[in-house]
Write a protein that holds these residues in place. Structure first.
Motif, PDB file in Angstrom:
ATOM      1  N   UNK A   1      36.506  93.932  27.683  1.00  0.00           N
ATOM      2  CA  UNK A   1      35.531  94.802  27.026  1.00  0.00           C
ATOM      3  C   UNK A   1      36.263  95.760  26.098  1.00  0.00           C
ATOM      4  N   UNK A   2      35.613  96.148  25.032  1.00  0.00           N
ATOM      5  CA  UNK A   2      36.187  97.093  24.078  1.00  0.00           C
ATOM      6  C   UNK A   2      35.892  98.511  24.551  1.00  0.00           C
ATOM      7  N   UNK A   3      36.922  99.357  24.570  1.00  0.00           N
ATOM      8  CA  UNK A   3      36.763 100.744  25.013  1.00  0.00           C
ATOM      9  C   UNK A   3      37.294 101.687  23.938  1.00  0.00           C
ATOM     10  N   UNK A   4      36.791 102.916  23.962  1.00  0.00           N
ATOM     11  CA  UNK A   4      37.235 103.953  23.032  1.00  0.00           C
ATOM     12  C   UNK A   4      38.001 104.995  23.828  1.00  0.00           C
ATOM     13  N   UNK A   5      39.216 105.297  23.378  1.00  0.00           N
ATOM     14  CA  UNK A   5      40.042 106.316  24.016  1.00  0.00           C
ATOM     15  C   UNK A   5      40.020 107.567  23.143  1.00  0.00           C
ATOM     16  N   UNK A   6      39.791 108.716  23.778  1.00  0.00           N
ATOM     17  CA  UNK A   6      39.693 109.976  23.048  1.00  0.00           C
ATOM     18  C   UNK A   6      40.698 110.969  23.606  1.00  0.00           C
ATOM     19  N   UNK A   7      41.296 111.758  22.732  1.00  0.00           N
ATOM     20  CA  UNK A   7      42.290 112.750  23.138  1.00  0.00           C
ATOM     21  C   UNK A   7      41.638 113.801  24.036  1.00  0.00           C
TER      22      UNK A   7
END
Length: 68
Positions: free
Chosen positions: A9-15
């Motif tokens: 699955x595609x995930x978004x990583x955020x600072x």
């Protein structure tokens, strides 16, 4: 042929540092660093956290998975 749902699955990583400082509210930093990557849902069912470079903080910070 794969059966059922795909494992990747595609995930978004955020600072995490930029979001804690309220980058959009206080304007201390010009934005929030985000990366897009893929993870295997079966191997890592929990939230993904990686140490990536944040151009707004100008150092390597922990980037955590966010909801889409």
């Amino acid at each position: 042929m794969a059966k059922g749902k795909d494992a990747r699955v595609r995930v978004i990583l955020e600072c995490t540092s930029c979001t804690r400082n309220g980058a959009n509210a206080k304007k201390e930093s010009p934005g929030i660093s985000r990366y897009i990557t893929e993870k295997n849902r079966h191997n890592t069912p929990s939230r993904l956290e990686l140490k990536k470079f944040c151009p707004y903080c100008s150092k390597h910070m922990i980037h955590a998975e966010i909801k889409k």
